[in-house]
Motif scaffolding. Structure first.
Motif, PDB file in Angstrom:
ATOM      1  N   ALA A 226      72.943  30.699  12.170  1.00 14.84           N
ATOM      2  CA  ALA A 226      73.846  29.859  12.399  1.00 14.84           C
ATOM      3  C   ALA A 226      75.357  30.392  12.819  1.00 14.84           C
ATOM      4  CB  ALA A 226      74.304  28.895  11.233  1.00 14.84           C
ATOM      5  N   THR A 227      75.174  31.760  13.318  1.00 20.12           N
ATOM      6  CA  THR A 227      76.365  32.435  13.843  1.00 20.12           C
ATOM      7  C   THR A 227      77.087  31.832  15.200  1.00 20.12           C
ATOM      8  OG1 THR A 227      75.156  34.393  14.453  1.00 20.12           O
ATOM      9  CG2 THR A 227      76.010  34.170  12.116  1.00 20.12           C
ATOM     10  N   GLY A 228      76.101  31.177  15.790  1.00 18.36           N
ATOM     11  CA  GLY A 228      76.399  31.008  17.252  1.00 18.36           C
ATOM     12  C   GLY A 228      75.377  30.026  17.802  1.00 18.36           C
ATOM     13  N   PHE A 229      75.279  29.855  19.094  1.00 20.16           N
ATOM     14  CA  PHE A 229      74.318  28.893  19.821  1.00 20.16           C
ATOM     15  C   PHE A 229      73.764  29.645  21.175  1.00 20.16           C
ATOM     16  CE2 PHE A 229      78.627  27.516  20.268  1.00 20.16           C
ATOM     17  CZ  PHE A 229      78.735  27.447  21.520  1.00 20.16           C
ATOM     18  N   ALA A 230      72.703  29.116  21.950  1.00 24.14           N
ATOM     19  CA  ALA A 230      72.574  29.541  23.201  1.00 24.14           C
ATOM     20  C   ALA A 230      72.907  28.214  23.976  1.00 24.14           C
ATOM     21  CB  ALA A 230      71.118  29.841  23.332  1.00 24.14           C
ATOM     22  N   VAL A 231      73.173  28.129  25.240  1.00 22.94           N
ATOM     23  CA  VAL A 231      73.378  26.978  26.149  1.00 22.94           C
ATOM     24  C   VAL A 231      72.441  27.256  27.349  1.00 22.94           C
ATOM     25  CG1 VAL A 231      75.231  25.491  27.249  1.00 22.94           C
ATOM     26  CG2 VAL A 231      75.735  27.271  25.080  1.00 22.94           C
ATOM     27  N   GLY A 232      71.771  26.104  27.843  1.00 25.28           N
ATOM     28  CA  GLY A 232      71.327  26.143  28.971  1.00 25.28           C
ATOM     29  C   GLY A 232      71.764  25.085  30.100  1.00 25.28           C
ATOM     30  N   SER A 233      71.911  25.513  31.368  1.00 28.18           N
ATOM     31  CA  SER A 233      72.293  24.623  32.213  1.00 28.18           C
ATOM     32  C   SER A 233      71.266  24.280  33.548  1.00 28.18           C
ATOM     33  CB  SER A 233      73.471  25.219  32.809  1.00 28.18           C
ATOM     34  OG  SER A 233      73.054  26.357  34.088  1.00 28.18           O
ATOM     35  N   ILE A 234      71.653  23.446  34.432  1.00 27.13           N
ATOM     36  CA  ILE A 234      70.873  22.968  35.411  1.00 27.13           C
ATOM     37  C   ILE A 234      70.515  23.798  36.342  1.00 27.13           C
ATOM     38  CG2 ILE A 234      71.133  20.488  34.803  1.00 27.13           C
ATOM     39  CD1 ILE A 234      73.114  20.647  37.485  1.00 27.13           C
ATOM     40  N   GLU A 235      71.373  25.011  36.308  1.00 24.76           N
ATOM     41  CA  GLU A 235      71.428  25.957  37.414  1.00 24.76           C
ATOM     42  C   GLU A 235      70.764  27.137  37.056  1.00 24.76           C
ATOM     43  OE1 GLU A 235      74.102  29.216  39.776  1.00 24.76           O
ATOM     44  OE2 GLU A 235      74.725  28.280  37.802  1.00 24.76           O
ATOM     45  N   GLY A 236      69.781  27.068  36.335  1.00 25.86           N
ATOM     46  CA  GLY A 236      68.886  28.376  35.950  1.00 25.86           C
ATOM     47  C   GLY A 236      69.714  29.582  35.209  1.00 25.86           C
ATOM     48  N   ARG A 237      70.499  29.213  34.086  1.00 26.28           N
ATOM     49  CA  ARG A 237      71.324  30.025  33.626  1.00 26.28           C
ATOM     50  C   ARG A 237      71.129  29.757  32.072  1.00 26.28           C
ATOM     51  NH1 ARG A 237      74.845  33.705  36.144  1.00 26.28           N
ATOM     52  NH2 ARG A 237      75.047  33.389  38.446  1.00 26.28           N
ATOM     53  N   CYS A 238      71.419  30.679  31.150  1.00 23.95           N
ATOM     54  CA  CYS A 238      71.416  30.690  29.689  1.00 23.95           C
ATOM     55  C   CYS A 238      72.548  31.464  29.137  1.00 23.95           C
ATOM     56  CB  CYS A 238      70.167  31.217  28.939  1.00 23.95           C
ATOM     57  SG  CYS A 238      70.332  30.859  27.134  1.00 23.95           S
ATOM     58  N   ALA A 239      73.598  30.864  28.388  1.00 28.85           N
ATOM     59  CA  ALA A 239      74.527  31.475  27.683  1.00 28.85           C
ATOM     60  C   ALA A 239      74.293  31.961  26.317  1.00 28.85           C
ATOM     61  CB  ALA A 239      75.821  30.928  27.964  1.00 28.85           C
ATOM     62  N   ILE A 240      74.566  32.930  25.587  1.00 25.57           N
ATOM     63  CA  ILE A 240      74.717  33.521  24.250  1.00 25.57           C
ATOM     64  C   ILE A 240      76.254  33.376  23.809  1.00 25.57           C
ATOM     65  CG2 ILE A 240      74.036  34.844  22.540  1.00 25.57           C
ATOM     66  CD1 ILE A 240      71.610  33.717  23.543  1.00 25.57           C
ATOM     67  N   GLN A 241      76.555  32.456  22.810  1.00 23.07           N
ATOM     68  CA  GLN A 241      77.899  32.309  22.490  1.00 23.07           C
ATOM     69  C   GLN A 241      77.795  32.352  20.914  1.00 23.07           C
ATOM     70  OE1 GLN A 241      79.711  31.987  25.850  1.00 23.07           O
ATOM     71  NE2 GLN A 241      80.809  31.180  24.091  1.00 23.07           N
ATOM     72  N   TYR A 242      78.976  33.034  20.493  1.00 26.04           N
ATOM     73  CA  TYR A 242      79.265  33.266  18.826  1.00 26.04           C
ATOM     74  C   TYR A 242      80.423  32.297  18.657  1.00 26.04           C
ATOM     75  CZ  TYR A 242      75.854  36.862  18.513  1.00 26.04           C
ATOM     76  OH  TYR A 242      74.656  37.644  18.511  1.00 26.04           O
ATOM     77  N   VAL A 243      80.193  31.774  17.376  1.00 31.04           N
ATOM     78  CA  VAL A 243      81.248  30.750  16.820  1.00 31.04           C
ATOM     79  C   VAL A 243      82.523  31.305  16.720  1.00 31.04           C
ATOM     80  CG1 VAL A 243      81.809  28.999  15.180  1.00 31.04           C
ATOM     81  CG2 VAL A 243      79.605  29.286  15.793  1.00 31.04           C
ATOM     82  N   GLU A 244      82.590  32.585  16.152  1.00 35.42           N
ATOM     83  CA  GLU A 244      83.898  33.107  15.715  1.00 35.42           C
ATOM     84  C   GLU A 244      84.593  33.990  16.854  1.00 35.42           C
ATOM     85  OE1 GLU A 244      85.346  31.791  13.143  1.00 35.42           O
ATOM     86  OE2 GLU A 244      83.667  30.879  12.095  1.00 35.42           O
ATOM     87  N   ASP A 245      85.889  33.938  16.820  1.00 33.81           N
ATOM     88  CA  ASP A 245      86.527  34.650  17.784  1.00 33.81           C
ATOM     89  C   ASP A 245      86.268  36.234  17.710  1.00 33.81           C
ATOM     90  OD1 ASP A 245      87.706  32.302  18.976  1.00 33.81           O
ATOM     91  OD2 ASP A 245      89.505  32.413  17.854  1.00 33.81           O
ATOM     92  N   LYS A 246      86.249  36.544  16.488  1.00 31.27           N
ATOM     93  CA  LYS A 246      85.977  37.973  16.421  1.00 31.27           C
ATOM     94  C   LYS A 246      84.546  38.550  16.810  1.00 31.27           C
ATOM     95  CE  LYS A 246      83.646  37.596  11.733  1.00 31.27           C
ATOM     96  NZ  LYS A 246      82.326  37.979  12.444  1.00 31.27           N
ATOM     97  N   ASP A 247      83.781  37.834  17.299  1.00 24.29           N
ATOM     98  CA  ASP A 247      82.425  38.172  17.927  1.00 24.29           C
ATOM     99  C   ASP A 247      82.434  37.654  19.365  1.00 24.29           C
ATOM    100  OD1 ASP A 247      81.460  38.973  15.436  1.00 24.29           O
ATOM    101  OD2 ASP A 247      80.841  36.801  14.923  1.00 24.29           O
ATOM    102  N   THR A 248      83.508  37.521  20.083  1.00 23.52           N
ATOM    103  CA  THR A 248      83.303  37.216  21.430  1.00 23.52           C
ATOM    104  C   THR A 248      83.081  38.044  22.516  1.00 23.52           C
ATOM    105  OG1 THR A 248      85.768  37.463  21.814  1.00 23.52           O
ATOM    106  CG2 THR A 248      85.029  35.078  21.313  1.00 23.52           C
TER     107      THR A 248
END
Length: 369
Positions: A226-248
């Motif tokens: 629960a420290t972040g999440f993954a995002v998938g798009s229609i354009e064949g990409r995945c992003a890894i994102q953390y919730v807190e600014d200290k982890d950007t």
């Protein structure tokens, strides 16, 4: 940062990281239309399946495959399904704005009768139906709460005892995808907005970001911790994102579900990332797409663990079992080309992949963050 995993899915398929699907078990009793969502029970070996045929199917999974245990009908096409945190109830949302539930602990195997427990209506009486696109359960102050995300641009929270929601979260745009882990709720909407909510204060948005991916959000999925999440798009990409600014500094994105031209090595086709599921034990994750492939990844090592051969149609939904030993995936039409392309020739399959050995284990020596 693109390409951090070093190679596209097409190139890597020829490498030693190619996975084996020969032991995958195909479920024989299938829905009559495309499969929209999958959800494993958190306490027992049951798999819930949502279908465009207006039914929800619950299978009992065993060593030899899966057999139908219960099913129930909905007024509209079923778009989402989820289990309660204690594993006794299944809720589903449909295209008419209805969310219904069945308590399986009180239901004999076979046809079950669902009770409507939540719903979304269009306050402006417009032609667009406020479909319930996402459902998730979570615990709050010892109570079971149901969250429903809709195309009416809201997420509503219900305690399952009242026809009136406990609260409403205004999302500003249609809800396309959402996920819950512990106190984290992540909501992906139209126009690439992503809302991050602390479920201790569920009707208030903790943070809103614009998706780091340039095209429409297809799926969000919370990390196992629960420290972040993954995002998938229609354009064949995945992003890894953390919730807190200290982890950007740990955020990144990568290309996947693309096919290269074998002659020019240019990208010939780009496919949607339809589903992302995190392994409940190892914290690694899967992506699956319209190219009909799925892959396992280690986000901490920025490394692809395994890539699997094309399965004969778009993969529309995925889920790991509670112990992570089974990876379920649905093969069916994903509606990307509209209603006219939903023909009887499109396959409908539900397959169970046994997770064997180190398929989903983090890369040796990878640093957990």
């Amino acid at each position: 940062m693109a390409g951090l995993f070093g190679t596209s899915a097409a190139t890597a398929a020829a490498s030693s990281t190619t996975g084996d699907t020969s032991k995958d078990v195909e479920v024989s009793q299938l829905p009559g239309d495309s499969i929209s969502d999958l959800s494993f029970c958190p306490t027992a070996d049951f798999l819930a399946v949502a279908s465009w045929d207006k039914k929800v199917y619950i299978y009992e999974v065993n060593g030899s495959g899966a057999s139908g245990k219960w099913f129930f009908e909905m007024p509209g096409h079923v778009l989402c399904v989820a289990w309660s945190t204690d594993g006794t109830r299944v809720a589903a949302g449909d295209s008419t704005g209805v969310c219904s539930m069945v308590d399986l602990s009180k239901t004999a195997p076979g046809a079950a009768t669902a009770t409507q427990v939540a719903g979304h209506t269009d306050p402006n009486n417009q032609a667009i139906t406020p479909a319930v696109k996402c459902v998730r359960f979570f615990q709050s102050a010892g109570k079971e709460i149901l969250a429903t995300g809709s195309w009416d641009k809201t997420v509503k929270f219900w305690d399952l005892t009242s026809p009136t929601p406990l609260g409403t979260l205004e999302c500003g745009e249609r809800v396309y995808t959402m996920d819950v882990k512990n106190d984290l709720l992540v909501v992906g909407t139209a126009e690439r907005h992503i809302h991050i909510i602390n479920l201790k204060d569920p009707t208030k948005i903790y943070k809103t970001i614009t998706s780091p991916l340039k095209w429409q959000t297809r799926v969000v999925s919370c990390f196992s911790d629960a420290t972040g999440f993954a995002v998938g798009s229609i354009e064949g990409r995945c992003a890894i994102q953390y919730v807190e600014d200290k982890d950007t500094s740990l955020n990144f994105s990568f290309k996947c579900h693309r096919q290269q031209d074998p002659n020019t090595r240019d990208i010939a086709k780009v496919y949607s990332v339809n589903a992302i599921s995190f392994h409940p034990i190892h914290g690694t994750f899967s992506t699956a797409g319209s190219d009909g492939t799925f892959h396992f990844w280690d986000k901490d090592a920025k490394h692809r663990l395994k890539g699997y051969p094309e399965v004969g149609g778009s993969i529309t939904a995925t889920a790991f079992s509670r112990d992570g030993n089974i990876f379920a995936y649905a093969v069916s039409y994903d509606w990307s080309k509209g209603y006219s392309h939903n023909t009887p020739q499109n396959p409908i399959k539900l397959k169970l992949h046994p997770v064997i050995g180190d398929e989903c284990k983090p890369r040796p020596g990878s640093k957990k963050r």
